[in-house]
Design an enzyme around this catalytic site. Structure first.
Site, short mmCIF file in Angstrom:
data_model
loop_
_atom_site.label_atom_id
_atom_site.label_comp_id
_atom_site.label_asym_id
_atom_site.label_seq_id
_atom_site.Cartn_x
_atom_site.Cartn_y
_atom_site.Cartn_z
N CYS A 169 0.56 -0.94 -0.06
CA CYS A 169 -0.34 -0.05 0.37
C CYS A 169 0.88 1.24 0.03
CB CYS A 169 -0.80 0.20 1.39
SG CYS A 169 -2.09 0.86 1.19
N CYS A 224 -0.45 4.35 1.95
CA CYS A 224 -0.77 4.60 3.03
C CYS A 224 0.80 4.79 3.88
CB CYS A 224 -0.81 2.43 3.67
SG CYS A 224 -2.31 2.12 3.41
N ASP A 225 1.87 3.99 3.18
CA ASP A 225 3.35 3.96 3.82
C ASP A 225 4.08 4.64 3.48
OD1 ASP A 225 2.19 1.62 5.84
OD2 ASP A 225 2.55 0.17 4.56
#
Lengths: 78, 305
Positions: free
Chosen positions: B133, B136-137
């Site tokens: 992701c 996200c990261d």
């Protein structure tokens, strides 16, 4: 029972939103740290929780990386 | 025995559930999660009725619409269908929680999941530098070197994000880059990006967290190691079709083969959405296919009576 639940997040992360919604829906109080803006929190997540993924959810001695509802439910005793 | 079981609660499964409820079919909707792939989609600008909506919000609206019909559609989340078999008068589904559910007809709408690399270190360092992701990261790797694995649009989008955040980005693809030309041009022009095409990943290395990767040139067989702190894996999606592969036909991509009416080769077994061979994996297409499958299932059940 009151326990200290910390959740480390990034603003664009959909799983973080889902995790927060889950905690909120279950009346679990939590402290949120945006690790993009808060460098100290980012270091804490990296060093204390050995995590490089969000959401990282920490309570008691548990560190959960990612949002897995079934696992979170079990660890929180819901 | 239910009249209908819908497996999967993404756009196809949830739309099928609403159509089934409106036909008053006694329905069970089972899924390991609610929302499916749109949950990780930040902005949706091509689902009609919304000029812009976030994926999780759209899926929450889908869920609310399904839950309007509690007497017709029972929703069971947190269970994954492990196998589906034919029994007298219908089908039997076994879940990973050991439960058994039976129905006269089934709509299989389990979608797709991110493909894994299956290399050493991938599992060990998940959440410790390995991620699926990027949105996200990505920000966690500010100022570091990172590798983005893949050559399609998802990989290029991840690379595009990361060239703004990371020190240096290595884009590594097994094939020449296959994404949209506009994205390829945008990304490959960046001064802090190096592209390795026709390269495979041999290993993700580190101690406690990712510290590097080992790659190999498919042609010259030459190996090299790159120092990276993050590995973003964006190598496409695979269909969640394992549970029914024993009883119906899959194409060479592992997708469930259906005809224009969402029928598989097995009477009473329908499939819809991204798990099928229907072209164009889009939310609006999956929702439409879910509606078609439910109406066809209703017709099938009427004929049984």
């Amino acid at each position: 029972m009151t326990r200290e639940v910390k959740i480390y997040t990034t603003p664009g992360c959909p799983y973080c939103k889902m995790a927060k919604k889950f905690l909120g829906d279950n009346d679990i109080k939590y402290q949120e740290f945006n690790v993009v803006e808060d460098k100290a929190a980012r270091d804490e997540m990296r060093n204390k929780c050995s995590s490089l993924g969000v959401p990282t959810i920490c309570f008691d001695d548990e560190v959960l990386v990612g949002f897995d509802e079934a696992q979170l439910r079990e660890k929180l005793g819901l | 025995m239910y009249e209908l079981i819908i497996v999967g609660a993404g756009p196809a499964g949830m739309t099928a559930a609403v159509y089934a409820a409106r036909k008053r079919l006694n329905t069970l909707l089972i899924s390991d999660d609610v929302g499916g792939q749109p949950i990780t989609t930040v902005g949706i600008e091509n689902y009609m009725g919304y000029q812009f909506i976030e994926g999780p919000e759209l899926m929450q609206k889908f869920e609310e619409q399904v839950r309007q019909f509690p007497s017709d559609v029972k929703v069971q989340v947190g269970q994954k269908a492990e196998s589906l078999s034919r029994i007298d008068g219908g089908f039997e589904i076994k879940t990973d929680k050991g439960e058994i559910h039976r129905a006269k007809a089934v709509i299989f709408a389990t979608g797709k999941r991110p493909r894994k690399l299956n290399v050493l270190g991938e599992k060990e360092f998940l959440g410790r530098g390995v991620t699926y992701c990027a949105i996200c990261d990505g920000p966690l790797f500010a100022g570091e070197n990172v590798a983005v694995i893949g050559g399609g649009n998802s990989a290029l989008e991840a690379a595009e994000d990361m060239i703004r955040i990371a020190q240096h980005v290595y884009l590594i693809s097994l094939t020449p880059l296959t994404g949209d030309r506009i994205l390829i041009d945008k990304v490959t022009g960046a001064s802090n990006l190096t592209v390795f095409v026709d390269h495979e990943i041999l290993e993700i290395k580190g101690k406690g967290r990712v510290e590097g990767i080992k790659i190999r040139d498919l042609k010259s067989k030459q190996q090299r190691e790159l120092d990276v702190g993050g590995v973003f894996i964006e190598i496409g999606l695979i269909p969640n079709s394992e549970a029914i592969k024993a009883i119906t036909t899959l194409n060479r991509f592992g997708e469930v083969e259906v005809n224009y009416a969402n029928e598989t080769g097995v009477p009473g077994l329908f499939a819809a959405g991204d798990v099928t061979n229907v072209p164009e994996k889009q939310i609006v297409v999956a929702a439409g296919e879910g509606a078609k499958a439910a109406l066809q299932a209703h017709r099938y059940l009427q004929r049984l009576k």
